[in-house]
Design an enzyme around this catalytic site. Structure first.
Site, PDB file in Angstrom:
ATOM      1  N   HIS A  20       0.597  -1.486  -0.149  1.00  0.00           N
ATOM      2  CA  HIS A  20      -0.642   0.047  -0.226  1.00  0.00           C
ATOM      3  C   HIS A  20       0.221   1.463   0.319  1.00  0.00           C
ATOM      4  O   HIS A  20       1.472   1.513   0.205  1.00  0.00           O
ATOM      5  CB  HIS A  20      -0.580   0.325   1.617  1.00  0.00           C
ATOM      6  CG  HIS A  20      -2.056  -1.104   1.426  1.00  0.00           C
ATOM      7  ND1 HIS A  20      -2.767  -1.037   0.020  1.00  0.00           N
ATOM      8  CD2 HIS A  20      -1.732  -2.387   2.149  1.00  0.00           C
ATOM      9  CE1 HIS A  20      -3.968  -2.655   0.904  1.00  0.00           C
ATOM     10  NE2 HIS A  20      -2.889  -2.764   1.752  1.00  0.00           N
TER      11      HIS A  20
ATOM     12  N   ALA B 177      12.970 -18.535  12.426  1.00  0.00           N
ATOM     13  CA  ALA B 177      11.312 -18.546  12.772  1.00  0.00           C
ATOM     14  C   ALA B 177      11.129 -17.356  13.100  1.00  0.00           C
ATOM     15  O   ALA B 177      11.938 -16.387  14.340  1.00  0.00           O
ATOM     16  CB  ALA B 177      10.136 -19.309  13.528  1.00  0.00           C
TER      17      ALA B 177
ATOM     18  N   ARG C 262      24.959 -17.618  12.787  1.00  0.00           N
ATOM     19  CA  ARG C 262      26.218 -18.236  11.968  1.00  0.00           C
ATOM     20  C   ARG C 262      25.886 -18.432  10.800  1.00  0.00           C
ATOM     21  O   ARG C 262      25.506 -18.444  10.431  1.00  0.00           O
ATOM     22  CB  ARG C 262      26.231 -19.621  13.287  1.00  0.00           C
ATOM     23  CG  ARG C 262      25.255 -20.612  12.841  1.00  0.00           C
ATOM     24  CD  ARG C 262      25.752 -21.388  14.039  1.00  0.00           C
ATOM     25  NE  ARG C 262      24.769 -22.927  13.954  1.00  0.00           N
ATOM     26  CZ  ARG C 262      24.623 -23.533  13.331  1.00  0.00           C
ATOM     27  NH1 ARG C 262      25.116 -23.960  13.302  1.00  0.00           N
ATOM     28  NH2 ARG C 262      23.452 -24.790  13.511  1.00  0.00           N
TER      29      ARG C 262
END
Length: 187
Positions: free
Chosen positions: A102, A160, A183
């Site tokens: 938008h 996640a 890492r």
């Protein structure tokens, strides 16, 4: 590769090409607001789609490689170009956007929303579209967000809930908001 063209209806015609052995879940949504006959969504062989692939009316293309997985609740929305390599795992509830979705200006944002509600997605809008590229063998963890203009290197792992705002090198693990390298992985 035996390709088949599948046609679904939503805001006009949505054509996509899917390779042999690809499975499109009954929960998946493949949408093209562009309303033209050009194939703008290409899915490789032996891929499973459970989420949503959406091409905006002002442009966009989505390419998904072979042996990929796109989880339920995931949204891949393109106004420019989103390229997903081979063997890429995209978990559930992931968002990948190559645009702002938008306008930033509140008045323009309201007008954009009204146009969508009244006549459908506009073909003449600027959403600062920038291509997204995800390399082979990448893994995008649940509820991660990949934002416009980002390149994710091959074999990279996005944790996640991470929010990816910058390029991610190959064979790295990133996490956090904004995503940072945690890492390096051994090749």
């Amino acid at each position: 590769m035996n390709l088949r063209i599948l046609v679904m209806r939503f805001l006009g015609r949505c054509r996509f090409v899917a390779g042999q052995g690809t499975k499109i879940s009954h929960k998946a949504r493949i949408l093209n607001a562009r309303r033209d006959d050009e194939v703008r969504i290409k899915i490789g062989s032996y891929t499973r789609i459970e989420g949503e692939l959406f091409v905006f009316a002002h442009g966009g293309k989505i390419s998904v490689g072979d042996w990929c997985f796109i989880g339920e609740g995931s949204r891949i929305w393109s106004g420019s170009s989103i390229q997903i390599g081979n063997r890429v795992m995209i978990s559930h509830n992931v968002n990948i956007f190559d645009n702002l979705t938008h306008p930033i200006d509140p008045k323009q944002r309201h007008l954009h929303y009204r146009r969508i509600m009244e006549i459908g997605h506009p073909t003449d809008i600027e959403l600062d579209d920038q291509p997204v590229v995800i390399g082979d063998d990448a893994w995008i963890g649940a509820s991660a967000s990949i934002l416009r203009g980002v390149r994710i290197g091959h074999g990279a792992v996005v944790g996640a809930g991470a929010v990816v705002t910058q390029d991610i090198p190959s064979m790295t693990v990133v996490a956090g908001n904004p995503a940072r390298i945690i890492r390096m992985l051994k090749p």
